[in-house]
Design a protein around this motif. Sequence first.
Motif, PDB file in Angstrom:
ATOM      1  N   PRO A 166      12.012  -2.891  -0.519  1.00  0.00           N
ATOM      2  CA  PRO A 166      10.668  -3.471  -0.469  1.00  0.00           C
ATOM      3  C   PRO A 166       9.894  -3.171  -1.754  1.00  0.00           C
ATOM      4  N   THR A 168       6.882  -2.867  -2.279  1.00  0.00           N
ATOM      5  CA  THR A 168       5.811  -1.872  -2.113  1.00  0.00           C
ATOM      6  C   THR A 168       6.278  -0.504  -2.570  1.00  0.00           C
ATOM      7  N   ILE A 169       7.535  -0.203  -2.290  1.00  0.00           N
ATOM      8  CA  ILE A 169       8.018   1.136  -2.599  1.00  0.00           C
ATOM      9  C   ILE A 169       8.072   1.359  -4.104  1.00  0.00           C
ATOM     10  N   VAL A 256      -5.370  -4.934  -3.887  1.00  0.00           N
ATOM     11  CA  VAL A 256      -6.112  -4.450  -2.720  1.00  0.00           C
ATOM     12  C   VAL A 256      -5.281  -3.408  -1.973  1.00  0.00           C
ATOM     13  N   PHE A 257      -3.998  -3.721  -1.804  1.00  0.00           N
ATOM     14  CA  PHE A 257      -3.113  -2.805  -1.092  1.00  0.00           C
ATOM     15  C   PHE A 257      -3.036  -1.453  -1.800  1.00  0.00           C
ATOM     16  N   TYR A 260      -6.069   0.529  -1.437  1.00  0.00           N
ATOM     17  CA  TYR A 260      -6.170   1.093  -0.086  1.00  0.00           C
ATOM     18  C   TYR A 260      -5.391   2.403  -0.013  1.00  0.00           C
ATOM     19  N   ILE A 261      -4.188   2.384  -0.534  1.00  0.00           N
ATOM     20  CA  ILE A 261      -3.382   3.603  -0.518  1.00  0.00           C
ATOM     21  C   ILE A 261      -3.997   4.665  -1.413  1.00  0.00           C
ATOM     22  N   VAL A 276     -13.611  -3.871  -1.907  1.00  0.00           N
ATOM     23  CA  VAL A 276     -13.312  -4.197  -0.516  1.00  0.00           C
ATOM     24  C   VAL A 276     -13.050  -2.917   0.273  1.00  0.00           C
ATOM     25  N   ARG A 280     -15.217  -1.267   3.267  1.00  0.00           N
ATOM     26  CA  ARG A 280     -14.598  -1.131   4.572  1.00  0.00           C
ATOM     27  C   ARG A 280     -15.098   0.111   5.299  1.00  0.00           C
ATOM     28  N   MET A 290     -18.803  -5.097   2.723  1.00  0.00           N
ATOM     29  CA  MET A 290     -17.405  -5.479   2.688  1.00  0.00           C
ATOM     30  C   MET A 290     -17.248  -6.995   2.659  1.00  0.00           C
TER      31      MET A 290
ATOM     32  N   ILE B 148      -4.971  -6.056   4.715  1.00  0.00           N
ATOM     33  CA  ILE B 148      -5.694  -4.866   5.141  1.00  0.00           C
ATOM     34  C   ILE B 148      -6.973  -5.238   5.888  1.00  0.00           C
ATOM     35  N   ILE B 149      -7.657  -6.279   5.377  1.00  0.00           N
ATOM     36  CA  ILE B 149      -8.886  -6.729   6.029  1.00  0.00           C
ATOM     37  C   ILE B 149      -8.565  -7.295   7.404  1.00  0.00           C
ATOM     38  N   PHE B 152      -7.875  -4.561   9.725  1.00  0.00           N
ATOM     39  CA  PHE B 152      -9.125  -3.861   9.983  1.00  0.00           C
ATOM     40  C   PHE B 152      -9.948  -4.597  11.038  1.00  0.00           C
ATOM     41  N   PHE B 153     -10.077  -5.923  10.887  1.00  0.00           N
ATOM     42  CA  PHE B 153     -10.826  -6.709  11.864  1.00  0.00           C
ATOM     43  C   PHE B 153     -10.177  -6.641  13.241  1.00  0.00           C
ATOM     44  N   ILE B 156     -11.068  -3.276  14.722  1.00  0.00           N
ATOM     45  CA  ILE B 156     -12.465  -3.110  15.107  1.00  0.00           C
ATOM     46  C   ILE B 156     -12.828  -4.016  16.275  1.00  0.00           C
ATOM     47  N   TYR B 157     -12.577  -5.347  16.101  1.00  0.00           N
ATOM     48  CA  TYR B 157     -13.113  -6.290  17.076  1.00  0.00           C
ATOM     49  C   TYR B 157     -12.271  -6.394  18.330  1.00  0.00           C
ATOM     50  N   SER B 247       8.728  -0.407   6.481  1.00  0.00           N
ATOM     51  CA  SER B 247       7.884  -0.003   5.365  1.00  0.00           C
ATOM     52  C   SER B 247       6.594  -0.815   5.362  1.00  0.00           C
ATOM     53  N   LEU B 250       3.393   0.563   6.922  1.00  0.00           N
ATOM     54  CA  LEU B 250       2.809   1.707   6.226  1.00  0.00           C
ATOM     55  C   LEU B 250       1.291   1.778   6.381  1.00  0.00           C
ATOM     56  N   VAL B 251       0.612   0.625   6.242  1.00  0.00           N
ATOM     57  CA  VAL B 251      -0.838   0.605   6.379  1.00  0.00           C
ATOM     58  C   VAL B 251      -1.226   0.740   7.847  1.00  0.00           C
ATOM     59  N   SER B 254      -0.957   4.187   9.359  1.00  0.00           N
ATOM     60  CA  SER B 254      -2.008   5.148   9.008  1.00  0.00           C
ATOM     61  C   SER B 254      -3.336   4.736   9.647  1.00  0.00           C
ATOM     62  N   MET B 255      -3.527   3.431   9.916  1.00  0.00           N
ATOM     63  CA  MET B 255      -4.763   2.975  10.551  1.00  0.00           C
ATOM     64  C   MET B 255      -4.868   3.459  12.000  1.00  0.00           C
ATOM     65  N   LEU B 265       4.993   8.089   3.836  1.00  0.00           N
ATOM     66  CA  LEU B 265       5.175   7.864   2.408  1.00  0.00           C
ATOM     67  C   LEU B 265       3.837   8.009   1.685  1.00  0.00           C
ATOM     68  N   ILE B 266       2.809   7.353   2.245  1.00  0.00           N
ATOM     69  CA  ILE B 266       1.494   7.453   1.624  1.00  0.00           C
ATOM     70  C   ILE B 266       1.034   8.899   1.591  1.00  0.00           C
TER      71      ILE B 266
END
Lengths: 321, 313
Positions: A166, A168-169, A256-257, A260-261, A276, A280, A290, B148-149, B152-153, B156-157, B247, B250-251, B254-255, B265-266
């Motif tokens: 991936p 991302t890694i 953005v990603f 975030y990290i 952003v 948040r 936001m 991510i947004i 997030f929504f 939340i919602y 992978s 990942l986000v 953690s959320m 990893l993060i």
Amino acid sequence: MDNYSLQSPPFEPGKDAVLPQELFTRAEFSEQAGEDTGFTNYSYWRSTLNTFFKSHLVKVIVVLVALLVLFTLLFPVLTDKDPYQVALSARKWNLPPSAAHPFGTDGVGRDIWARVWHGTRTSLILAVAVAVVEVGIGVIIGAVWGFYRKLDTLMFAIYNTLTNVPSTIYLVLIAYIMKPSVFTIMIALVATGWISEARWFRSRILALREADYNIASICLMTPIRRIISRNVVPHLMSLVIMSAALTIPASIGSEVFLSYIGVGLPPDLCTLGNLVNQGRSAFLVYPYQMIIPTLILCFITISFYVIGNKFADASDPRNHI
Amino acid sequence: MKRYYLSKLGQAIITITLVVLVVFALLRFMPTAGYFSKEQWKDMSEPEKTAYLRSLGVLDPLLVQLRRFVTGLFSGDLGRSIVMYPNMPIASVLGDKMAHSLLLNLLSWFFSALIGMPLGLAMASRKGGLTDKLGTLYVVIIRAVPSIIIHFFIQIYCSRWLGLPLLFYLEQPISWILPILSMSIGSIAGYGVWLRRYIVDEENKDYIKFARVKGLSQRYIMWRHVLRNAIVPIAINLPADFLLMLSGSLVIESMYSIPGTGGMLIKSIKAMDNPMVQVLVLLYGALSVFGVFLGDVVVSFVDPRIKLVDSNG
């Protein structure tokens, strides 16, 4: 279709086919008109642009994007608002939008209006730089790869190594190893993205080499120079523009990603990703912090997707008629 | 058939070897601070630090380190975490975390294929219709708005409106819904848009037009001809998609504070826990290479042409 031919009566010459002679007038012989049929003044770029701008959506989006780019580039000249200016008094923190601060202020009193435009500027410059470098490397390597088949083993090994894991890694890893800066993000994005571009251009160039119309041109003894300038380059250029336009939204998304990290970008730098993510954390109390950067970001990504896809359609000569 | 599998397996092994080399080389550039716990970094003097690094073997020549790392891998020794879980063997840390990630990923993978594929089919079969337009709108939104947004929504919602828990608890299956929704929402769009595209491409081909001229029913053409061919490029990615989700989440992990491997990893990157980062990257890499290999195996069942080529050649 079968039914039609069965029902219609067989053709009988001389029965229905007689047309009144007075409907016809003899045309003067014109050498000019005779020549015209043998030559078309077809121009690839003019037709592409005509087809591209035929859609009203595209016209509006192109104008808006141009305005946005112009505005963000000129923004530091137009105003003296400092996006990093922190207000010391708590009364200036988290202000709602007003005349003095069109988008309000954030948790330490920085003007969001200035921050948003500075951030858009940084993100756009980053995305365009990534697109140019990535597509540039992609075209060059793709062309070499396409012409020397011996490179296949080596290049496919690199391709598998980079794409099977991936991205991302790799992105996170590179951003982690280097110092946080805009340049780091650029390197990280290009390092993960170039190989797919190269592979794509390789397959395009292979297809282009074998294309019937190029073989036809060679058979007709068209000079190589003309084949390259008329057949190959225009086609390649439109592919370049298209993939550059589609790379831009992807880079902004990755930014953005990464922010975030929390790797890659200095956290206090104004970029859309940072804005952003900072907004948040304040979203539940001050949603506009936001929403505003997110809306601008979405506008940019959607615009470039539309532009890229519409351009891809427009650059296909089959859509020019 | 055997030859096809063997060549694909060979490719996978070469790729993993290269990944090991690349990751290993990249990690040698990392800040050496990652080899110390916080207290050690503060208290140790410069010569002590050097001595410590030497005792870990980090200052040895690259090849020696590589050999040690590889032999460790083969004997199942992944090294020890330094900062995150001081001095715990990484293998035992990962064990139960993998279970969480696998559970959620398996579920969301299942749901996204279950919803995404019919979506693509519906979009393609009434091209230009309402379903197609709504589906396209959905795909555009998913692509344009940063994921991510969206997550997030959703967090939340949806938790507010549907009264679902905000965080993940293994004992309450109801708290699994939101993370799974977040994980699948992007891949549903992916499956939908690609399947639509492949079906549309396939329908424009001559043999489909011929089948139509022959008077075969649309249903028969769709199920027997179009779909069987359109599904091939999707099927080749199915196993890889599943492993990639490990992978990709990942986000999300953690959320929702899911104790899985994704957030690890993060966290280990932020904590600069070098041995941990090394193993995690390698793990993800190996998983996705394995996924690609599985994809090749799956496709050999779906795509009849592979068998033909193999038996002729």
